[in-house]
Design an enzyme around this catalytic site. Sequence first.
Site, PDB file in Angstrom:
ATOM      1  N   ASP A  47      -0.073  10.766   4.053  1.00 43.10           N
ATOM      2  CA  ASP A  47       0.414   9.615   4.335  1.00 43.10           C
ATOM      3  C   ASP A  47       1.271   9.637   5.479  1.00 43.10           C
ATOM      4  O   ASP A  47       1.580   8.912   6.333  1.00 43.10           O
ATOM      5  CB  ASP A  47       1.486   8.956   3.367  1.00 43.10           C
ATOM      6  CG  ASP A  47       0.811   7.753   2.697  1.00 43.10           C
ATOM      7  OD1 ASP A  47      -0.266   7.138   3.434  1.00 43.10           O
ATOM      8  OD2 ASP A  47       1.329   7.469   1.651  1.00 43.10           O
ATOM      9  N   LYS A  83      -8.490   2.668  -1.322  1.00 42.08           N
ATOM     10  CA  LYS A  83      -8.406   4.292  -0.838  1.00 42.08           C
ATOM     11  C   LYS A  83      -9.467   4.973  -1.737  1.00 42.08           C
ATOM     12  O   LYS A  83     -10.027   5.926  -0.862  1.00 42.08           O
ATOM     13  CB  LYS A  83      -6.762   4.602  -0.822  1.00 42.08           C
ATOM     14  CG  LYS A  83      -5.963   3.810  -0.118  1.00 42.08           C
ATOM     15  CD  LYS A  83      -4.470   4.253  -0.211  1.00 42.08           C
ATOM     16  CE  LYS A  83      -3.461   3.292   0.724  1.00 42.08           C
ATOM     17  NZ  LYS A  83      -2.015   3.394   0.417  1.00 42.08           N
ATOM     18  N   GLN A 131       1.568   5.868  -4.157  1.00 43.01           N
ATOM     19  CA  GLN A 131       1.573   4.799  -3.635  1.00 43.01           C
ATOM     20  C   GLN A 131       2.831   3.982  -3.660  1.00 43.01           C
ATOM     21  O   GLN A 131       3.637   4.104  -4.586  1.00 43.01           O
ATOM     22  CB  GLN A 131       0.457   3.818  -4.351  1.00 43.01           C
ATOM     23  CG  GLN A 131       0.269   2.303  -4.070  1.00 43.01           C
ATOM     24  CD  GLN A 131      -0.171   2.096  -2.539  1.00 43.01           C
ATOM     25  OE1 GLN A 131      -1.037   2.907  -2.077  1.00 43.01           O
ATOM     26  NE2 GLN A 131       0.462   1.346  -1.806  1.00 43.01           N
TER      27      GLN A 131
END
Length: 283
Positions: A120, A53, A97
Site C-alpha cells: 500500500d 483486490k 484494509q
Amino acid sequence: MTAQIIDGNALARRIRAEVAGRTAALKARGVEPHLAIVLVGVDPASQVYVKHKANDSEQTGLKATLERYPADMTEAELLARIRALNDDPRVHGILVQLPLPKHMGSQKVIETISPAKDVDGFHVASAGALMVGQPGFWPCTPHGCLKMLDTIGYDLKGKHAVVIGRSNIVGKPMAMMLLGRDATVTICHSRTANLKAHTLQADVVVAAVGKRNVLTADMVKPGAVVIDVGMNRNEEGKLCGDVDFAGVKEVAGWITPVPGGVGPMTRAMLLVNTIEAAERAAR
Ligand code: NAP
C-alpha cells in the site's frame, strides 16, 4: 476546447496485462507472487474493496489470501498476525484494509508491516523512500495518477502542478512524485486562501479533496491537465469526483472521468506493487 479523456479503465487493463506477464515469468521460476489481505471487522465498503483486490489479483495470476477477523480482535493479536506474515517467505505483499476498528492504532499497525511487503506504500519507510528518491513502494492512488500523465506523454519538467489536498496517502505523496519529475508544485488545502488564484496558474491540477465541485471551469487554465481523485455521490447517488466534469472538460486539455479514471488505476497499481515486491524478494 473539449478536453481529451484519460481513460483509466483502458490504461488499467494494459497494466493488468503487463502484471500478468510478469507474474507468469516469476511462476516459471518457481515463485508464486502472493498478496495477503487482512480485513478486521465488517465495514460494508471495506468488504467490497477487499473482494475487488482479491479478484483483481487472481485475474492476473497473483495468489491472494483474504484473512477476515472479527471486529473485537485485539490490536496485539493483529500485530502478531502481521509479524507472522512478515516472516512468511511465501507472502510477498501485505495489505491491511483501512479503516481499522477504533480500538486499534492504524499507524502502529501499518508500521508493523515489513517495508519490503508494504504494497500500500503507507509505511513511514515507504514515505521516506519516496521523499529521498530511494526504491520503496509508492502509494497506489498518486502512483496511478502519475502513470496517467505518463500515458499521455506529458512532460512535467518545469510545469506548474497544483495538488488540492494534503493527506498522507494521496496529496502529499502526489506532490513528491510530481516534484520528482521536476514540476514546480503547489499544495493547497482547506486553509488555502483563494484556491482559484493558484489553480488558474496550473498546467496540471490534481484534486484530492472529497467534495464535489471543488474545481470548476472558471478555476482552470485553458489546456490544463486535470486529474480527479475525489469519490463522492451526487444527488442521485451516482459516483462523481471533486471536479465539475461537464464544465471543466470545456476548458481543460486533458481530464480524467469519475468513474473510470483514478479508481481503476489505484486498483491496478496495487497489483504492480505486489509483483514488484515478489520480484524483489526473488532477486
Ligand atoms: P482526506 O484525508 O479527507 O483529505 C482531504 C484533503 O482535502 C485535506 O488535505 C483537506 O485539507 C483538503 N480540503 C478539504 N476541503 C477543502 C477545500 N474546500 N479546498 C481545498 N482543500 C480542501 O482525503 P483523502 O484520503 O486524501 O481522499 C481525498 C478524496 O479522494 C476522497 O474523495 C477519497 O474518497 C478519494 N480517494 C479516491 C481514491 C481512488 O482510488 N479513486 C483513493 C483514495 C482516495 P486539510 O488538510 O486542511 O484538512
